[in-house]
Scaffold this active site. Structure first.
Site, PDB file in Angstrom:
ATOM      1  N   LYS A  39     -58.889 -13.799 -15.673  1.00  0.00           N
ATOM      2  CA  LYS A  39     -58.160 -13.833 -16.936  1.00  0.00           C
ATOM      3  C   LYS A  39     -57.973 -15.272 -17.393  1.00  0.00           C
ATOM      4  CE  LYS A  39     -57.160  -9.535 -17.918  1.00  0.00           C
ATOM      5  NZ  LYS A  39     -57.705  -8.933 -19.148  1.00  0.00           N
ATOM      6  N   ASP A  65     -62.159 -13.160 -19.141  1.00  0.00           N
ATOM      7  CA  ASP A  65     -61.612 -12.331 -20.231  1.00  0.00           C
ATOM      8  C   ASP A  65     -60.451 -13.091 -20.872  1.00  0.00           C
ATOM      9  OD1 ASP A  65     -60.621 -10.426 -21.925  1.00  0.00           O
ATOM     10  OD2 ASP A  65     -60.082  -8.978 -20.368  1.00  0.00           O
ATOM     11  N   GLU A 109     -65.575 -12.161 -22.181  1.00  0.00           N
ATOM     12  CA  GLU A 109     -64.969 -10.998 -22.854  1.00  0.00           C
ATOM     13  C   GLU A 109     -63.860 -11.420 -23.810  1.00  0.00           C
ATOM     14  OE1 GLU A 109     -64.211  -7.833 -20.051  1.00  0.00           O
ATOM     15  OE2 GLU A 109     -62.362  -7.289 -21.075  1.00  0.00           O
ATOM     16  N   ASP A 145     -63.819  -5.858 -26.107  1.00  0.00           N
ATOM     17  CA  ASP A 145     -62.962  -4.930 -25.352  1.00  0.00           C
ATOM     18  C   ASP A 145     -61.950  -4.308 -26.300  1.00  0.00           C
ATOM     19  OD1 ASP A 145     -61.435  -3.538 -23.574  1.00  0.00           O
ATOM     20  OD2 ASP A 145     -60.588  -5.273 -22.549  1.00  0.00           O
ATOM     21  N   LYS A 153     -63.623   2.028 -21.651  1.00  0.00           N
ATOM     22  CA  LYS A 153     -62.403   2.295 -20.887  1.00  0.00           C
ATOM     23  C   LYS A 153     -62.033   3.747 -21.124  1.00  0.00           C
ATOM     24  CE  LYS A 153     -60.411  -2.336 -20.814  1.00  0.00           C
ATOM     25  NZ  LYS A 153     -59.285  -3.189 -21.248  1.00  0.00           N
ATOM     26  N   GLN A 203     -58.102  -0.769 -17.747  1.00  0.00           N
ATOM     27  CA  GLN A 203     -56.901  -0.973 -18.553  1.00  0.00           C
ATOM     28  C   GLN A 203     -55.690  -1.139 -17.639  1.00  0.00           C
ATOM     29  OE1 GLN A 203     -57.346   0.750 -22.442  1.00  0.00           O
ATOM     30  NE2 GLN A 203     -55.325   1.614 -22.162  1.00  0.00           N
TER      31      GLN A 203
HETATM   32  C1  MUC Z   1     -58.485  -6.132 -20.071  1.00  0.00           C
HETATM   33  O1  MUC Z   1     -59.676  -6.022 -19.778  1.00  0.00           O
HETATM   34  O2  MUC Z   1     -58.228  -6.663 -21.132  1.00  0.00           O
HETATM   35  C2  MUC Z   1     -55.302  -6.039 -20.375  1.00  0.00           C
HETATM   36  C3  MUC Z   1     -54.763  -5.378 -21.433  1.00  0.00           C
HETATM   37  C4  MUC Z   1     -55.408  -4.118 -21.511  1.00  0.00           C
HETATM   38  O3  MUC Z   1     -55.218  -3.226 -22.338  1.00  0.00           O
HETATM   39  O4  MUC Z   1     -56.333  -4.024 -20.552  1.00  0.00           O
HETATM   40  C5  MUC Z   1     -56.201  -5.131 -19.697  1.00  0.00           C
HETATM   41  C6  MUC Z   1     -57.444  -5.632 -19.124  1.00  0.00           C
HETATM   42 MG    MG Z   2     -60.413  -7.149 -21.587  1.00  0.00          MG
END
Ligand code: MUC
Ligand code: MG
Length: 395
Positions: free
Chosen positions: A189, A218, A244, A269, A293, A321
């Protein structure tokens, strides 16, 4: 055809190999839909650019059929991504969706979709209903959902999502995941913090896990396109496999400018929660890959996204998620069922950070792989005493 009868095309699709069983249950109907909020703490919070999570305040969704079969899934409130909260999910399901679909045929998934889509938004509530219906269908037919969806392969390579922390701590977590579970794919992240902090974390993880491991980042929209561009060039030595949602998709022209410079797939995403969004974003040059997702598109729309991605010729990755145990089982069943999703690592391991599970059996990761559980439906059972313990609606 009345709205409570299964459409023939859907039955025909499902019938391959299951004819006699299907005929016995053809008239099964959706008898009730319930939403049960619960809370299980995480051992440590997960922090990222758009939010943070320290408790899995999810909603178990149970669809009971006229045959007495119960299909189960869960909805994950992500207010910072889709605007849903735990109580809004419960209200949407109990007050809006359940009354509109009770009485429909169990196999009439398209009727269900049409009914719930009369209400805008609420992707996680809709997705959980869809997956619980697929589970009920699988249990009714005594076939796994993974097979019903496509049954491509029986395992997926696991990728783990690493939240914000100091470089040494993130690197140590990655090493631990490798040593204990064989995981060699990591999503780091980034965004919102000073860029040098993110760069230090990425370098520390690469150094700790070696050149064979897959690393990607991401941003959860946390950078501007210019900041992201600068970060990508400074991260050249890390060897990113993909990037991402580094900046907001609403920054239309600068996002396209950023994507055009990217030499690795740029994954959309949260900007692609529906198949229509996938079409719009990909055709406008806002991304070159998408996350799937199941927590937001269930199985029915995840199939649409996978097919769309294949038709557009772009990669589709199984995202996370911040899935709990139930949604992880759903992501696994779906990801392994499709050729296009099975070829990439899938984000399946963040349930490891939860203090407890609602399932009777464990999920397991060995050698960096997670194997599909081949039982009826989604192949898991809910531990009723745990659900009783963690639910927050019966105090
Ligand atoms: C992600 O991949 O962004 C963080 C917020 C969400 O909705 O999913 C996560 C992971
Ligand atoms: Mg994401």
């Amino acid at each position: 055809m009345t709205t409570t009868e299964a459409p023939e095309a859907t039955l025909a699709n499902l019938a391959g190999g299951y004819g006699p069983t299907l005929a016995m249950h053809e008239s099964a109907k959706i008898a009730s839909v319930h939403a049960i909020p619960y809370a299980i703490p995480y051992r440590k919070p997960l922090n990222f650019a758009s939010g943070s999570i320290s408790v899995a305040d999810n909603v178990v969704v149970q669809v009971r059929t006229s045959d007495g079969v119960v299909g189960t899934a869960e909805a994950l409130p992500r207010p910072y991504t889709y605007g849903e909260t735990q109580s809004s999910i419960v209200a949407a399901i109990e007050d809006v969706f359940a009354p509109s679909i009770v009485g429909l045929g169990l196999f009439a998934r398209e009727q269900v979709r049409a009914r719930v889509d009369r209400t805008v938004g609420n992707p996680s509530a809709k997705a959980a209903i869809d997956m619980a219906i697929w589970d009920a269908i699988g249990r009714t037919l005594d076939v796994s959902v993974h097979k019903l969806l496509g049954g491509y392969t029986d395992s997926l390579t696991v990728s783990h999502m690493l939240g914000f922390a100091a470089p040494a701590q993130v690197a140590a977590e990655a090493v631990q995941l490798y040593e204990r579970y064989g995981i060699q794919s990591f999503k780091i992240k980034v965004g919102r913090r000073p860029i040098q902090d993110d760069i230090a974390v990425c370098r520390a993880v690469r150094e700790a896990v070696g050149s064979q491991a897959e690393i990607y980042i991401d941003g959860n929209r946390g950078w501007s396109a210019a900041e992201a561009s600068q970060a990508i060039s400074r991260l050249g030595d890390v060897g990113l496999a993909r990037v991402e949602e580094l900046c907001p998709a609403d920054d239309v022209l600068s996002r396209r400018w950023l994507v055009q410079q990217c030499s690795v797939p740029f994954v959309a995403d949260e900007s692609v929660p529906t198949p229509a969004d996938v079409t719009r974003e990909i055709l406008s040059g806002a991304a070159t890959a998408v996350n799937i997702k199941v927590a937001r598109t269930g199985f029915s729309d995840s199939l649409r996204v996978a097919n769309l991605a294949e038709g557009l010729g772009i990669p589709s990755n199984i995202g996370n998620q911040i899935d709990g145990h139930i949604t992880t089982a759903c992501s696994l069943a779906f990801g392994a069922s499709q050729r296009v999703t099975a070829r990439h690592s899938a984000e399946l391991s963040n349930y490891l950070d939860l203090e407890d599970s609602l399932l009777t059996g464990p999920l397991s990761i060995e050698g960096g792989e997670m194997r599909v559980v081949d039982g009826s439906g989604l192949g898991f059972e809910i531990d009723e005493s745990k659900l009783e313990h963690y639910r927050i609606d019966n105090a």
